[in-house]
Design a protein around this motif. Structure first.
Motif, PDB file in Angstrom:
ATOM      1  N   ASP A 156     -10.241 -14.133  -0.823  1.00 27.49           N
ATOM      2  CA  ASP A 156      -9.534 -14.953  -0.395  1.00 27.49           C
ATOM      3  C   ASP A 156      -7.761 -14.442  -1.348  1.00 27.49           C
ATOM      4  O   ASP A 156      -6.615 -15.510  -0.956  1.00 27.49           O
ATOM      5  N   LEU A 157      -7.980 -13.476  -1.851  1.00 28.80           N
ATOM      6  CA  LEU A 157      -6.899 -12.401  -2.536  1.00 28.80           C
ATOM      7  C   LEU A 157      -5.914 -12.310  -1.801  1.00 28.80           C
ATOM      8  O   LEU A 157      -6.121 -11.203  -1.160  1.00 28.80           O
ATOM      9  N   PRO A 158      -4.421 -12.233  -2.088  1.00 29.63           N
ATOM     10  CA  PRO A 158      -3.729 -10.648  -2.087  1.00 29.63           C
ATOM     11  C   PRO A 158      -3.619  -9.681  -3.096  1.00 29.63           C
ATOM     12  O   PRO A 158      -3.467  -9.840  -3.687  1.00 29.63           O
ATOM     13  N   LEU A 159      -4.413  -8.833  -1.631  1.00 28.71           N
ATOM     14  CA  LEU A 159      -4.253  -7.665  -2.911  1.00 28.71           C
ATOM     15  C   LEU A 159      -3.257  -6.452  -2.875  1.00 28.71           C
ATOM     16  O   LEU A 159      -2.324  -6.339  -1.659  1.00 28.71           O
ATOM     17  N   ILE A 160      -3.482  -5.379  -3.737  1.00 29.69           N
ATOM     18  CA  ILE A 160      -1.963  -4.734  -3.641  1.00 29.69           C
ATOM     19  C   ILE A 160      -3.540  -3.732  -4.135  1.00 29.69           C
ATOM     20  O   ILE A 160      -4.157  -3.131  -4.649  1.00 29.69           O
ATOM     21  N   VAL A 161      -3.235  -2.271  -3.042  1.00 29.83           N
ATOM     22  CA  VAL A 161      -4.481  -1.405  -3.253  1.00 29.83           C
ATOM     23  C   VAL A 161      -3.881   0.230  -2.909  1.00 29.83           C
ATOM     24  O   VAL A 161      -3.132   0.332  -2.860  1.00 29.83           O
ATOM     25  N   PRO A 162      -4.277   0.959  -3.786  1.00 35.24           N
ATOM     26  CA  PRO A 162      -4.167   2.030  -3.235  1.00 35.24           C
ATOM     27  C   PRO A 162      -4.248   2.902  -1.718  1.00 35.24           C
ATOM     28  O   PRO A 162      -4.816   1.956  -1.035  1.00 35.24           O
ATOM     29  N   ARG A 163      -3.269   3.978  -1.926  1.00 30.39           N
ATOM     30  CA  ARG A 163      -3.004   4.151  -0.692  1.00 30.39           C
ATOM     31  C   ARG A 163      -3.626   5.543   0.271  1.00 30.39           C
ATOM     32  O   ARG A 163      -3.736   4.731   1.172  1.00 30.39           O
ATOM     33  N   ARG A 164      -4.288   5.794  -0.865  1.00 28.01           N
ATOM     34  CA  ARG A 164      -4.776   6.893  -0.222  1.00 28.01           C
ATOM     35  C   ARG A 164      -5.886   5.949   0.766  1.00 28.01           C
ATOM     36  O   ARG A 164      -6.846   5.211   0.250  1.00 28.01           O
ATOM     37  N   THR A 165      -6.480   6.651   1.985  1.00 30.61           N
ATOM     38  CA  THR A 165      -7.046   6.414   2.927  1.00 30.61           C
ATOM     39  C   THR A 165      -8.484   6.540   3.542  1.00 30.61           C
ATOM     40  O   THR A 165      -9.109   5.026   2.604  1.00 30.61           O
ATOM     41  N   ILE A 166      -8.823   7.447   1.926  1.00 33.07           N
ATOM     42  CA  ILE A 166     -10.165   7.631   1.489  1.00 33.07           C
ATOM     43  C   ILE A 166     -11.207   6.809   0.501  1.00 33.07           C
ATOM     44  O   ILE A 166     -11.842   6.339   0.366  1.00 33.07           O
ATOM     45  N   VAL A 167      -9.893   5.581  -0.443  1.00 32.25           N
ATOM     46  CA  VAL A 167     -10.309   5.145  -1.098  1.00 32.25           C
ATOM     47  C   VAL A 167     -10.021   3.804  -0.924  1.00 32.25           C
ATOM     48  O   VAL A 167     -11.185   3.159  -1.364  1.00 32.25           O
ATOM     49  N   LYS A 168      -9.100   3.376  -0.100  1.00 31.07           N
ATOM     50  CA  LYS A 168      -9.283   2.183   0.336  1.00 31.07           C
ATOM     51  C   LYS A 168     -10.445   1.970   1.678  1.00 31.07           C
ATOM     52  O   LYS A 168     -11.277   1.103   1.428  1.00 31.07           O
ATOM     53  N   GLU A 169     -10.697   3.491   2.649  1.00 36.61           N
ATOM     54  CA  GLU A 169     -12.571   2.814   2.791  1.00 36.61           C
ATOM     55  C   GLU A 169     -13.622   2.278   1.923  1.00 36.61           C
ATOM     56  O   GLU A 169     -14.797   1.592   2.490  1.00 36.61           O
ATOM     57  N   GLU A 170     -14.001   3.172   0.884  1.00 39.02           N
ATOM     58  CA  GLU A 170     -14.843   2.943  -0.621  1.00 39.02           C
ATOM     59  C   GLU A 170     -14.423   1.447  -1.253  1.00 39.02           C
ATOM     60  O   GLU A 170     -15.823   0.943  -1.292  1.00 39.02           O
TER      61      GLU A 170
END
Length: 299
Positions: free
Chosen positions: A189-203
């Protein structure tokens, strides 16, 4: 197409005026104008918008400018390397590195090598894994230090004995900052700032057992600097590796690792069949000694 003509083109693009560019190049204005027209004819498209007192690039000219710079840069790099090979050990080693604990290996390797070979110089490039791989592919850098997961099928590489913990970076006055670890379920439920790399997002999605549509992702970033500015304004919680923050901590922020623990390793990668100058060969050997690992070609 001659390299000389590419340099003419870049000079005119930089000066924005044919007369000034001709003076810089030490050639006559008619000669320069003729060379530009012949270049445009060979490409089959106009590269310049010609005004009475100035000259600017067309959209095609802007694209060609980028490629021309890359070509000239590679040629100059090759010339340096050939020249250096015929002299005593020295030369330029170009390295791209992600922001992580692996960054601490670079100064150590450079210091060891420079003590033995003081003529060695370095070009250092900081970016995320996608940008570093682009630089490797184009030949602009010799080595890339990357955080896993990373696609290494077209590279030779060796793994570093460096692990980095994943977690959440937040304001130190946040209620979650008092915790010793963050349960990944806390992120739902948190607002997240994540890495842009697709492979990292998928992990990350795999860790959470959810899809991106179920998460409140407010921003994607390639490096931590601007992400911290967002978090300071309470715009989100940064999902990142701890090393990216530890190498340059900032007052008012706190990194809390995940529980259960999530870690990523690192690799040093280079293009297959790449021929290095003497300095680059020595550098990779220095890294190998510090890493205590044998090369892994992915075969």
């Amino acid at each position: 197409m001659e390299i000389r003509v590419l340099k003419y083109f870049l000079a005119v693009a930089s000066e924005g005026n044919i007369t000034k560019a001709a003076e810089v190049l030490h050639i006559t204005q008619p000669t320069l104008s003729r060379q530009l027209l012949e270049l445009e004819e060979s490409l089959g498209t106009p590269l310049f918008v010609r005004g009475k007192r100035s000259i600017s690039l067309t959209d095609s000219g802007i694209m060609f400018q980028q490629r021309a710079r890359e070509i000239i840069s590679l040629i100059e790099k090759a010339e340096r390397e050939i020249s250096e090979e015929n002299q005593m050990v020295g030369g330029v080693v170009s390295v791209g590195c992600v922001e992580s604990m692996a960054s601490l290996i670079m100064p150590e390797a450079m210091a060891e090598l420079s003590n033995k070979y003081p003529l060695v110089r370095y070009e250092f490039y900081t970016a995320d894994g996608d940008d570093i791989r682009d630089e490797l592919d184009s030949g602009s850098i010799d080595f890339g230090i990357l955080v896993e997961p990373v696609e290494t099928s077209k590279y030779e590489f060796m793994r570093l004995n460096v692990k980095d913990k994943w977690g959440v970076l937040m304001r130190s006055d946040d209620k979650l900052a008092d915790k010793e670890s963050i349960d990944i379920s806390d992120l739902i439920d948190l607002p997240l700032i994540v890495p842009r790399r697709t492979i990292v997002k998928e992990e990350i999605m795999d860790w959470l057992g959810t899809g991106s549509e179920q998460l409140n992702i407010v921003a994607s970033v390639n490096l931590l600097t601007n992400a911290i500015l967002l978090a300071e304004k309470k715009l989100g919680y940064i999902v990142c590796i701890g090393g990216a923050y530890m190498i340059r901590p900032k007052d008012g922020m706190k990194f809390v690792p995940f529980s259960p623990e999530k870690t990523s390793g690192h690799v040093v990668a280079w293009k297959r069949n790449r021929i290095f100058n003497s300095a680059a060969r020595l550098f990779v050997e220095q890294i190998r000694q510090l890493a205590g690992e044998e090369p892994d070609t992915g075969k």
